[in-house]
Design an enzyme around this catalytic site. Structure first.
Site, PDB file in Angstrom:
ATOM      1  N   ALA A  20      -0.454   3.320  -0.627  1.00 41.08           N
ATOM      2  CA  ALA A  20       0.277   2.106  -1.010  1.00 41.08           C
ATOM      3  C   ALA A  20      -0.701   1.111  -1.621  1.00 41.08           C
ATOM      4  O   ALA A  20      -1.916   1.223  -1.451  1.00 41.08           O
ATOM      5  CB  ALA A  20       0.986   1.485   0.184  1.00 41.08           C
ATOM      6  N   PHE A  21      -0.147   0.131  -2.334  1.00 37.58           N
ATOM      7  CA  PHE A  21      -1.013  -0.814  -3.050  1.00 37.58           C
ATOM      8  C   PHE A  21      -1.873  -1.632  -2.114  1.00 37.58           C
ATOM      9  O   PHE A  21      -2.878  -2.211  -2.536  1.00 37.58           O
ATOM     10  CB  PHE A  21      -0.166  -1.736  -3.940  1.00 37.58           C
ATOM     11  CG  PHE A  21       0.337  -2.967  -3.250  1.00 37.58           C
ATOM     12  CD1 PHE A  21       1.421  -2.916  -2.403  1.00 37.58           C
ATOM     13  CD2 PHE A  21      -0.286  -4.186  -3.443  1.00 37.58           C
ATOM     14  CE1 PHE A  21       1.879  -4.057  -1.757  1.00 37.58           C
ATOM     15  CE2 PHE A  21       0.156  -5.330  -2.801  1.00 37.58           C
ATOM     16  CZ  PHE A  21       1.246  -5.262  -1.957  1.00 37.58           C
ATOM     17  N   LYS A  22      -1.516  -1.682  -0.831  1.00 34.99           N
ATOM     18  CA  LYS A  22      -2.299  -2.472   0.121  1.00 34.99           C
ATOM     19  C   LYS A  22      -3.753  -1.991   0.179  1.00 34.99           C
ATOM     20  O   LYS A  22      -4.652  -2.758   0.490  1.00 34.99           O
ATOM     21  CB  LYS A  22      -1.672  -2.384   1.510  1.00 34.99           C
ATOM     22  CG  LYS A  22      -0.201  -2.791   1.567  1.00 34.99           C
ATOM     23  CD  LYS A  22      -0.022  -4.186   2.007  1.00 34.99           C
ATOM     24  CE  LYS A  22       1.383  -4.722   2.201  1.00 34.99           C
ATOM     25  NZ  LYS A  22       2.534  -4.065   1.690  1.00 34.99           N
ATOM     26  N   ASP A  23      -3.975  -0.706  -0.138  1.00 36.68           N
ATOM     27  CA  ASP A  23      -5.357  -0.195  -0.140  1.00 36.68           C
ATOM     28  C   ASP A  23      -6.237  -0.939  -1.139  1.00 36.68           C
ATOM     29  O   ASP A  23      -7.439  -1.083  -0.914  1.00 36.68           O
ATOM     30  CB  ASP A  23      -5.374   1.295  -0.512  1.00 36.68           C
ATOM     31  CG  ASP A  23      -4.822   2.191   0.594  1.00 36.68           C
ATOM     32  OD1 ASP A  23      -5.067   1.903   1.780  1.00 36.68           O
ATOM     33  OD2 ASP A  23      -4.152   3.188   0.254  1.00 36.68           O
TER      34      ASP A  23
ATOM     35  N   LEU B 152      -7.243  -3.955   0.825  1.00 42.71           N
ATOM     36  CA  LEU B 152      -7.820  -3.782   2.157  1.00 42.71           C
ATOM     37  C   LEU B 152      -9.082  -2.937   2.160  1.00 42.71           C
ATOM     38  O   LEU B 152      -9.963  -3.143   2.991  1.00 42.71           O
ATOM     39  CB  LEU B 152      -6.765  -3.227   3.111  1.00 42.71           C
ATOM     40  CG  LEU B 152      -5.792  -4.337   3.535  1.00 42.71           C
ATOM     41  CD1 LEU B 152      -4.503  -3.764   4.101  1.00 42.71           C
ATOM     42  CD2 LEU B 152      -6.445  -5.259   4.556  1.00 42.71           C
TER      43      LEU B 152
END
Ligand code: PLP
Length: 465
Positions: A110-113, A116
């Site tokens: 997911a784009f959160k990587d 993060l």
């Protein structure tokens, strides 16, 4: 660069301190004291740069005083070295003027990587040589949790406690969190919804007794460093589509208003952004606020897009601060009113400031399924439900004068059931996460009360030295 709280009474901090703190001590969120800008020539010079080089150029002004350009480059190389696509954020063409920006090639799909993986590097860098022990406490509607856990698993000096709403995240999402064996990873299933979990996290940060015992830190998108990392791909995509010579529109599947706020930051930095479509599912507080000025929270409805099942969008406060003349004390009062009554009206200045760039659009489950089917049948693209919400909104707001980029925020395999229902195609899990369903899960389930959750964390966290 110094960082100010949106509520005006917490002390200003440098980048390193703002990164480690997350939430400000007055309950506000940190924002840069001024927006750095890139000139037209500087934006033009980004054309053809790699993702990491773009990241260094865009982020350098924000980290000034805490990291040198070379240090920043090293951290970016480490963070983005784990992505499975060399472009990090490739653009895919859907039709004449509609594009997808694929942001899901990181370790947890997911784009959160994107944010993060960098945040994990920043934490390690800023803790090195200190005897600080960081206790990260976060709430997740699905993707933040796995991305944050992957970013800090096994890192020295950090424990992570991640709350997720029991039964409201997909099996893949839950397993990506609960099958990580590292002893510094603590998963908590909450008997409640995401907003309840997020409120519990906020209450721990605002509890002086608790926050003086532990050095708390946040990884939710209230952490400024996350937003900063997301600004990069707006530049990266836009210069590939003709910026700065023409403006680009973006459609963003929105929950906590972090990703789309990063687009606003890119615009404040000088990128020609034609429009930012704030795409929501039926949990449409943001679409309502942007169309009518009514920011009032309703009951959360569970949907096939759990990362958008949110009725309180933390980062909206950052926008209200910036378009409301940066009046911290006034905003603090407005937000405390909202926290008490779960409703507020935007001021005229806030409405007009937001309307200059943002347009809200609500898409229901049928609209989502139609968009998923359309992308598959007309362009051969299998997209995830969150992306489909934004694509549906993008088609409604397409204009002839600007290319439209839809942010593809999750790999379709993360939401295989919903994708299969809409398209008849079941996207396979990429090989790098293939054994997810064989690995053992580890988590506790707790009642959604402050005593249960803070008590559990206090028993397992490392107190300040
Ligand atoms: C987190 C998430 C969103 C929402 O992003 P915000 O920054 O919270 O607005 C959308 N799609 C997916 C797949 C997500 O994981």
């Amino acid at each position: 660069m110094r960082y100010l709280s949106t509520r005006g009474s917490a002390p200003s901090l440098d980048f390193a301190a703002a990164t480690l703190a997350g939430l400000a001590s007055d309950g506000g969120l940190y924002v840069p004291e001024a927006w750095p800008t890139l000139t037209t020539d500087e934006i033009a010079a980004l054309a053809g740069l790699s993702y990491v080089d773009t990241a260094v150029a865009v982020m350098a002004p924000f980290v000034e005083g805490s990291l040198t350009r070379e240090e920043l480059r090293g951290l970016c190389e480490a963070a983005y070295g784990r992505f499975s696509h060399d472009a990090i954020a490739p653009l895919v063409q859907l039709d004449h003027d509609q594009w997808l920006l694929e942001l899901f090639h990181g370790p947890t799909l997911a784009f959160k990587d994107v944010a993060l993986q960098l945040l994990g590097q920043l934490f390690e860098r800023f803790l090195r040589g200190t005897d600080t022990h960081l206790t990260i406490v976060g709430a997740t509607s699905g993707d933040t949790g796995s991305a944050a856990i992957d970013a800090v698993a096994g890192r020295a000096g950090i424990d992570i406690f991640m709350l997720h709403p029991e039964g409201r995240v997909s099996d893949v999402q839950r397993r990506q969190m609960t099958t990580v064996g590292a002893p510094n990873v603590h998963n908590i299933a909450i008997r409640g919804d995401f907003d309840t979990a997020q409120a519990l996290v906020k209450a721990m940060f605002n509890d002086p007794g608790f926050s003086s015992r532990f050095r708390l830190s946040a990884v939710n998108s209230i952490n400024w460093a996350r937003l900063m990392a997301q600004v990069v791909y707006y530049f990266y995509a836009a210069v590939r589509l003709g910026a700065p010579d023409r403006a680009i529109a973006f459609s963003v599947p929105t929950g906590n208003f972090g990703d789309v706020f990063a687009g606003y930051v890119a615009s404040r930095m000088g990128l020609p952004v034609a429009k930012l479509v704030v795409a929501t599912n039926v949990n449409d507080i943001l679409a309502r606020a942007l169309t009518t000025g009514d920011y009032s929270s309703r009951q959360v409805v569970a949907t096939p897009t759990p990362s958008m099942d949110i009725q309180v969008s933390s980062n909206f406060e950052r926008l209200l601060f910036d378009v409301g003349a940066r009046d911290g004390p006034a905003l603090g009062e407005q937000m405390r009113g909202f926290e008490a009554s779960r409703a507020m009206r935007l001021t005229n200045a806030q409405r007009e400031g937001a309307a200059a760039l943002f347009v809200g659009e609500r898409v229901d489950v049928d609209g989502m399924a139609v968009a998923m089917r359309g992308a598959w049948e007309r362009a051969g693209q299998v997209i995830d439900p969150h992306t489909a919400i934004a694509l549906s909104a993008a088609r409604r707001h397409a204009t002839a004068d600007a290319p439209m980029v839809t942010l593809a925020t999750a790999h379709p395999a993360k939401f295989g059931d919903a994708v299969e229902r809409a398209t008849g195609v079941r996207p396979p899990l990429p090989a790098r996460v293939g054994d997810l369903f064989e690995r053992e899960e580890r988590f506790v389930t707790l009642d959604a009360t402050y005593e249960a959750v803070s008590g559990h964390i206090a028993r397992h966290a490392v107190p300040r030295g």
